[in-house]
Design an enzyme around this catalytic site. Structure first.
Site, PDB file in Angstrom:
ATOM      1  N   LYS A   1      42.477  32.519  34.957  1.00  0.00           N
ATOM      2  CA  LYS A   1      41.756  31.574  35.816  1.00  0.00           C
ATOM      3  C   LYS A   1      40.466  31.134  35.128  1.00  0.00           C
ATOM      4  O   LYS A   1      40.169  29.955  35.025  1.00  0.00           O
ATOM      5  CB  LYS A   1      41.464  32.238  37.161  1.00  0.00           C
TER       6      LYS A   1
ATOM      7  N   GLU B   1      40.114  40.730  27.655  1.00  0.00           N
ATOM      8  CA  GLU B   1      41.447  41.285  27.360  1.00  0.00           C
ATOM      9  C   GLU B   1      42.414  40.156  26.996  1.00  0.00           C
ATOM     10  O   GLU B   1      43.143  40.222  25.999  1.00  0.00           O
ATOM     11  CB  GLU B   1      42.016  42.025  28.590  1.00  0.00           C
TER      12      GLU B   1
ATOM     13  N   GLY C   1      42.233  35.007  42.034  1.00  0.00           N
ATOM     14  CA  GLY C   1      43.098  35.567  40.987  1.00  0.00           C
ATOM     15  C   GLY C   1      44.271  36.350  41.566  1.00  0.00           C
ATOM     16  O   GLY C   1      45.416  36.189  41.143  1.00  0.00           O
ATOM     17  N   ARG C   2      43.998  37.180  42.563  1.00  0.00           N
ATOM     18  CA  ARG C   2      45.066  38.024  43.115  1.00  0.00           C
ATOM     19  C   ARG C   2      45.998  37.260  44.048  1.00  0.00           C
ATOM     20  O   ARG C   2      46.941  37.833  44.599  1.00  0.00           O
ATOM     21  CB  ARG C   2      44.473  39.260  43.789  1.00  0.00           C
TER      22      ARG C   2
HETATM   23  O1  F6P Z   1      37.927  41.325  36.673  1.00  0.00           O
HETATM   24  C1  F6P Z   1      38.753  41.149  37.765  1.00  0.00           C
HETATM   25  C2  F6P Z   1      39.448  39.831  37.686  1.00  0.00           C
HETATM   26  O2  F6P Z   1      38.520  38.796  37.821  1.00  0.00           O
HETATM   27  C3  F6P Z   1      40.557  39.680  38.724  1.00  0.00           C
HETATM   28  O3  F6P Z   1      40.102  39.315  39.967  1.00  0.00           O
HETATM   29  C4  F6P Z   1      41.444  38.682  38.074  1.00  0.00           C
HETATM   30  O4  F6P Z   1      42.722  38.631  38.641  1.00  0.00           O
HETATM   31  C5  F6P Z   1      41.426  39.192  36.651  1.00  0.00           C
HETATM   32  O5  F6P Z   1      40.114  39.679  36.451  1.00  0.00           O
HETATM   33  C6  F6P Z   1      41.779  38.184  35.605  1.00  0.00           C
HETATM   34  O6  F6P Z   1      40.920  37.092  35.630  1.00  0.00           O
HETATM   35  P1  F6P Z   1      41.286  35.742  34.887  1.00  0.00           P
HETATM   36  O7  F6P Z   1      42.519  35.200  35.519  1.00  0.00           O
HETATM   37  O8  F6P Z   1      40.089  34.856  35.073  1.00  0.00           O
HETATM   38  O9  F6P Z   1      41.525  36.073  33.442  1.00  0.00           O
END
Ligand code: F6P
Length: 549
Positions: free
Chosen positions: A206, A212, A267-268
């Site tokens: 997102k 990561e 995100g979730r």
């Molecule tokens: O750090 C938690 C979080 O923000 C979650 O809420 C989210 O699903 C995940 O990291 C990944 O975030 P992104 O989709 O922005 O990489």
């Protein structure tokens, strides 16, 4: 004291708990032959039985009064209207728009978001059809045989769980992999067996700033370019699903290959958006749409059905009853369905990241328990691991059990054995086993004078609350409905606990500290801001790596 715990509805529930706790659930069943009919609901092919909770009709009436008094219906409508109910981030929460199959306009700042939603859905359709038909080829002209979704949290768990759950519907010639962990072993294990010419990376983030995901995507890009030797190959092998156009471009992914979603998708809650691209590629867009349909029908049910028959509202209210009035610890989810074995992990993020909060919507510390610790395990595996605690431990942990009437793999009478276990465990938890039954069984087994210790160890207290779901078969539509039940359950609880279920500030501190520590691991850059434990461990790791590498 908070407004919630001071309210007459809360106090009425506290008083009622004292009365009902004295009556074993077994007795409630004996006294009411209609108990199952009274405390179960049906929704399409899904049966929800909550009669084994420690409740009676008064409990449900009082819980519904609690929901009414805390504006559950009004807040639901506010979410559906796109009001910025995520108050700390001033954002709307509109995952319901992603699966709004009615196409009814949903206006945000005067603009109907359905236009953009439908545009992305047709882009997903177009792309997934091309990959599935072999029209989309890699840099050397070969068709795609392996898809790797790179993401973490909601950008990983949702699509991974769905792909896994709907395995019987996937095509064997396009294999899908999920890489999330910062540990390089995750991506190396995944790509080591793959051919760069036929591998497609879907980078889901997102924010497109998550370390990561960006680190794994960089490793994947290096791996591709080592073979392709031409940067133009990237556009054939990388697509992005994100809200951050600039960052995607900067990473080197062609904006043409970017699937958009919006800051009003948490995100979730994002598997329903372009983040679900791996689902569409693996299962076909029509199955992705079935998944959306299952969730959409639940959205309508949640918005319109009286709370007494409203499955997500009841799930939320029962959780509050067990958590806040019976002081249970944790909540276990037990799918007796191997393909749902990732479902508990998905629910961990959905529930714990949403409702693991200690301040209310106005920033005041709460004086009641909020989100429980969620865990679970597929099928009978849990029975041979942690069920001991569920049956005889000192901590009360409510459980959800779920099963399909018909297995995708009907092998002889194997599914009946699974079903028997699915039915037996909740019955044992509710019913328990008393002293007389234990003695009778020991006598029958030939033990005439059993020790008191043995007798006591074999007694089951019972009254362990649990709810059960039965569905015909795990299809995309049924899965969509199950997921949406839990989403709205979490929402229900967040409203009553008066917390913001849609931010996740608790993940920030660890990220900040990791950023500060990283340079200290590769240089003599001593920061001296750490506690003695963290500082000594940094030194220890640096020393060991210097010696070993
Ligand atoms: O750090 C938690 C979080 O923000 C979650 O809420 C989210 O699903 C995940 O990291 C990944 O975030 P992104 O989709 O922005 O990489």
């Amino acid at each position: 004291m908070s407004k919630l715990t001071e309210s007459k509805e809360w106090k009425a529930l506290q008083a009622h708990q004292k009365d009902i706790a004295r009556i074993p659930v077994r007795k409630l069943f004996e006294d009411d032959p209609q108990r199952f009919q009274r405390f179960s609901c049906r929704f399409n092919d899904i049966l929800f039985d909550y009669s084994k909770n420690h409740i009676d009709q008064t409990t449900i009436d009082l819980l519904v009064q609690l929901a009414d008094a805390n504006g559950l219906r009004e807040q639901t409508l506010a979410m559906y209207r796109g009001e910025p109910i995520n108050n700390t981030e001033n954002r709307s929460v509109l995952h319901i728009a992603l699966r709004n199959r009615s196409n009814r306009p949903i206006k945000l700042n005067g603009k109907d978001v359905m236009h953009e939603v439908n545009l992305q859905l047709s882009k997903m359709q177009h792309f997934s059809d091309k990959v599935r038909s072999g029209e989309w080829v890699g840099y050397s002209g070969k068709k795609i045989t392996n898809v790797v979704n790179i993401g973490i949290g909601g950008s990983d768990l949702g699509p991974k769980m769905v792909r896994h759950a709907l395995k019987p519907y996937t095509r064997p010639d396009i294999r899908c992999h999920f890489v999330s962990n910062m540990d390089p072993t995750d991506i190396m294990n995944t790509i080591s067996g793959l051919n760069p010419e036929t591998t497609l990376f879907l980078v889901a983030s997102k924010s497109f700033t998550t370390p990561e995901t960006l680190t794994n995507a960089e490793t994947a890009k290096e791996w591709l370019l080592k073979t392709a030797q031409d940067r133009r190959a990237v556009c054939k092998h990388f697509v992005a699903m994100s809200t951050n156009y600039d960052a995607v471009k900067q990473f080197g992914i062609d904006p043409e290959n970017m699937f958009e979603f919006w800051d009003w998708v948490g995100g979730r809650y994002s598997l329903w958006s372009a983040v679900g691209l791996s689902i569409a590629v693996g299962l076909g867009m029509y199955r992705f749409e079935e998944l959306l349909q299952g969730a959409y029908e639940v959205d309508e049910h949640f918005r319109d059905t009286p709370f007494e028959q409203n499955i997500p509202a009841l799930m939320g209210l029962l959780g509050i009853w067990n958590n806040n009035f019976f002081h249970s610890h944790g909540h276990a989810v037990m799918p007796y369905d191997q393909n749902l074995d990732i479902f508990p992990r998905f629910l961990q993020q959905l529930d714990m990241e949403s409702n693991g909060k200690y301040v209310d919507r106005d920033g005041n510390p709460v004086d009641y328990a909020t989100g429980p610790i969620i865990w679970g395990e597929a099928g009978t595996n849990g029975q041979h691991a942690f069920f001991q605690l569920l049956h005889q431990g000192t901590q009360l942990a409510p459980c959800d059990f779920m099963v399909a009437a018909v297995n995708h793999n009907e092998v002889h009478s194997r599914h009946e054995k699974l079903l028997a276990n699915f039915l037996a465990q909740p019955e044992a938890m509710m019913r328990g086993k008393n002293r007389e039954q234990v003695i009778e069984e020991l006598h029958a087994s030939g033990l005439k004078n059993p020790s008191e210790t043995l007798i006591q160890s074999k007694i089951f207290p019972g009254n362990r609350p649990n709810s059960m779901f039965i569905y015909d078969k795990l299809t995309a539509k049924t899965l969509g409905s199950l997921i949406a039940f839990y989403e709205h359950k979490v929402f229900t609880q967040g409203i009553i606990w008066n917390i913001n279920s849609f931010d996740q500030m608790g993940v920030e501190l660890g990220k900040q500290l990791a950023n500060a520590i990283l340079p200290e691991l590769s240089s003599d850059n001593v920061n001296n801001q750490h506690d003695s434990s963290t500082q000594s461990l940094i030194n220890e790791i640096v020393d060991r790596r210097n010696t070993l590498m």
